[in-house]
Design a protein around this motif. Structure first.
Motif, short mmCIF file in Angstrom:
data_model
loop_
_atom_site.label_atom_id
_atom_site.label_comp_id
_atom_site.label_asym_id
_atom_site.label_seq_id
_atom_site.Cartn_x
_atom_site.Cartn_y
_atom_site.Cartn_z
N LYS A 63 0.82 -1.19 0.00
CA LYS A 63 0.00 0.00 0.00
C LYS A 63 0.86 1.25 0.00
O LYS A 63 1.85 1.33 0.71
CB LYS A 63 -0.91 0.01 1.22
CG LYS A 63 -2.37 0.09 0.77
CD LYS A 63 -3.36 -0.15 1.84
CE LYS A 63 -4.40 -1.13 1.34
NZ LYS A 63 -5.39 -1.45 2.36
N GLY A 65 0.71 5.08 0.80
CA GLY A 65 -0.05 6.20 1.38
C GLY A 65 0.70 7.50 1.18
O GLY A 65 1.75 7.54 0.54
N LYS A 66 0.15 8.57 1.75
CA LYS A 66 0.80 9.87 1.62
C LYS A 66 2.07 9.95 2.45
O LYS A 66 3.02 10.61 2.11
CB LYS A 66 -0.16 10.98 2.11
CG LYS A 66 -1.14 11.43 1.05
CD LYS A 66 -1.71 12.80 1.40
CE LYS A 66 -2.27 12.86 2.79
NZ LYS A 66 -3.64 12.58 3.02
N SER A 68 3.54 7.07 4.17
CA SER A 68 4.36 5.87 4.25
C SER A 68 3.98 4.90 3.14
O SER A 68 2.94 5.04 2.52
CB SER A 68 4.15 5.19 5.61
OG SER A 68 2.87 4.60 5.65
N ILE A 70 3.98 0.62 2.46
CA ILE A 70 4.17 -0.70 3.05
C ILE A 70 4.57 -1.65 1.93
O ILE A 70 3.91 -1.70 0.89
CB ILE A 70 2.89 -1.21 3.73
CG1 ILE A 70 2.40 -0.23 4.79
CG2 ILE A 70 3.08 -2.62 4.25
CD1 ILE A 70 2.75 -0.57 6.19
N ALA A 82 6.48 -7.35 6.58
CA ALA A 82 5.93 -6.07 6.14
C ALA A 82 6.98 -5.00 6.47
O ALA A 82 7.48 -4.95 7.59
CB ALA A 82 4.62 -5.77 6.85
N LYS A 84 7.57 -1.08 6.53
CA LYS A 84 6.89 0.22 6.46
C LYS A 84 7.95 1.31 6.35
O LYS A 84 8.80 1.45 7.23
CB LYS A 84 6.04 0.44 7.72
CG LYS A 84 5.20 1.71 7.68
CD LYS A 84 4.21 1.74 8.84
CE LYS A 84 3.29 2.94 8.76
NZ LYS A 84 2.24 2.92 9.82
N GLU A 152 6.08 -8.35 11.26
CA GLU A 152 5.41 -9.54 10.74
C GLU A 152 4.38 -9.13 9.68
O GLU A 152 3.70 -8.12 9.83
CB GLU A 152 4.70 -10.21 11.93
CG GLU A 152 3.78 -11.33 11.61
CD GLU A 152 2.96 -11.73 12.85
OE1 GLU A 152 2.25 -12.74 12.77
OE2 GLU A 152 3.01 -11.04 13.89
N ILE A 154 0.92 -9.53 7.93
CA ILE A 154 -0.42 -10.07 8.22
C ILE A 154 -1.11 -10.30 6.88
O ILE A 154 -1.54 -9.34 6.22
CB ILE A 154 -1.26 -9.11 9.10
CG1 ILE A 154 -0.47 -8.67 10.34
CG2 ILE A 154 -2.59 -9.76 9.47
CD1 ILE A 154 -0.07 -9.79 11.29
N PRO A 160 -2.30 -8.62 1.73
CA PRO A 160 -2.62 -8.35 3.14
C PRO A 160 -4.03 -8.83 3.48
O PRO A 160 -4.91 -8.82 2.63
CB PRO A 160 -2.54 -6.82 3.22
CG PRO A 160 -2.78 -6.33 1.83
CD PRO A 160 -2.22 -7.39 0.92
N LEU A 163 -8.86 -5.21 5.90
CA LEU A 163 -9.10 -4.30 7.01
C LEU A 163 -10.51 -4.56 7.52
O LEU A 163 -11.37 -5.05 6.77
CB LEU A 163 -8.99 -2.85 6.55
CG LEU A 163 -7.63 -2.41 6.00
CD1 LEU A 163 -7.74 -1.00 5.41
CD2 LEU A 163 -6.56 -2.45 7.08
N ASN A 202 -7.65 0.81 10.67
CA ASN A 202 -6.41 0.38 11.33
C ASN A 202 -6.59 -0.90 12.14
O ASN A 202 -5.87 -1.14 13.12
CB ASN A 202 -5.82 1.52 12.17
CG ASN A 202 -5.07 2.52 11.30
OD1 ASN A 202 -4.54 2.16 10.25
ND2 ASN A 202 -5.05 3.77 11.74
N MET A 204 -6.83 -5.00 11.17
CA MET A 204 -6.82 -6.03 10.13
C MET A 204 -7.48 -7.28 10.69
O MET A 204 -7.42 -7.54 11.89
CB MET A 204 -5.38 -6.36 9.69
CG MET A 204 -4.67 -5.16 9.07
SD MET A 204 -3.00 -5.56 8.46
CE MET A 204 -3.42 -6.34 6.89
N ASP A 214 -0.70 0.20 12.72
CA ASP A 214 -0.46 1.64 12.53
C ASP A 214 -0.31 2.37 13.87
O ASP A 214 -1.18 3.13 14.28
CB ASP A 214 -1.64 2.22 11.71
CG ASP A 214 -1.26 3.51 11.02
OD1 ASP A 214 -0.12 3.97 11.19
OD2 ASP A 214 -2.12 4.06 10.32
#
Ligand SMILES: Nc1ncnc2c1ncn2[C@@H]1O[C@H](COP(=O)(O)OP(=O)(O)OP(=O)(O)O)[C@@H](O)[C@H]1O
Ligand SMILES: [Mg+2]
Length: 261
Positions: A63, A65-66, A68, A70, A82, A84, A152, A154, A160, A163, A202, A204, A214
């Protein structure tokens, strides 16, 4: 059925952005997925993690994002990780980050932007560690260095787990609510932390297990805004379940329960 379809679609999407070969060095086969968004220092930090045997290879973007990105990566024993990576270039992020750092007695921060992002990554790692030690279901934290946190993975094969937000209606149940309430209980009462960005985005859901994710902005109970953040977290979760037609207790009731002597 529909979830399977979604997963296939997601995999396809991942393939498209996968395997961009940039900054490939002589003899180096591991860093195949580093994009232009990362500066030299970040690329060097990734190399460092590879040299230390934390990461075996980067696989693909999970993913973007603005603030970060992943990535799905492999450990040296082929385990899924994972990774980040916080972008070191978002000024807006800087402003919003500071309110979650100032006031938390565990962290001190200067004014150099890059340093603030490093502190943020350290903070996420430490929050995950403290939460995990208190029995809160969170991805197992593995390593943090500069603007990168490794944990780890997920999910399965780089896909992934969904969510909470993405669950089909029939899978949003009172049991799932109870799992989250239990996680909040351990987080607040055992770890002494408030997530501060908790919502259906946030959490999962992996099979019948939930994971809170997160944790960059999570603060200790001593933070002057802790109670306000806690109320907001509880409110978000309750609202989500109410909308899905699941009876959840009132915000005040949950708050009193968490603050019981
Ligand atoms: N440990 C993990 N394993 C698998 N997927 C993960 C993991 N952690 C995060 N993700 C996926 O990456 C997404 C973004 O992660 P996270 O919520 O930690 O970052 P964020 O800061 O909220 O990013 P954004 O800028 O998108 O808001 C999650 O919604 C989830 O789908
Ligand atoms: Mg998030």
């Amino acid at each position: 059925m529909s979830r399977d379809f979604e997963e296939v679609a997601r995999r396809e999407e991942m393939r498209k952005v996968d395997w961009r070969r940039i900054k490939r060095r002589k003899g180096d086969e591991v860093l195949e997925t580093v994009e232009e968004v990362f500066d030299r220092k970040t690329v060097m930090a990734l190399y460092q993690m590879i040299n230390r045997g934390i990461i075996g290879g980067m696989r693909g973007v999970v993913k973007a994002g603005k603030e970060s990105r992943i990535y799905w990566a492999k450990g040296t024993n082929e385990e899924d990780l994972a990774v980040k990576i916080f972008l070191t270039s978002s000024m807006e992020f800087k402003k919003s980050m500071l309110q979650y750092i100032h006031g938390d007695p565990r962290f001190k921060v200067g004014h150099d932007y890059r340093r603030i992002v490093y502190t943020w990554a350290q903070k996420e790692f430490r929050n995950l560690t403290e939460a995990r030690n208190a029995g809160v279901p969170v991805p197992r934290p593995i390593y943090a260095y500069e603007n990168i946190v490794v944990m780890e993975f997920i999910g399965l094969d780089g896909v992934p787990s969904p969510l909470l937000k993405e669950l089909p209606r029939e899978e949003i149940t009172a049991e799932v609510y109870n799992e989250i309430a239990g996680a909040l209980d351990s987080l607040y009462r055992k770890a002494g932390l408030v997530h501060a960005d908790l919502s259906e985005y946030n959490v999962m859901v992996h099979g019948n297990k939930i994971f809170l994710i997160d944790f960059g902005q999570a603060v200790s109970k001593e933070h002057p805004m802790a109670e306000e953040f806690l109320r907001r977290d509880i409110g978000n979760i309750i609202r989500f379940f109410e909308r899905a037609g699941i009876d959840a207790p009132k915000e005040e009731v949950v708050l009193r329960w968490l603050k019981r002597p």
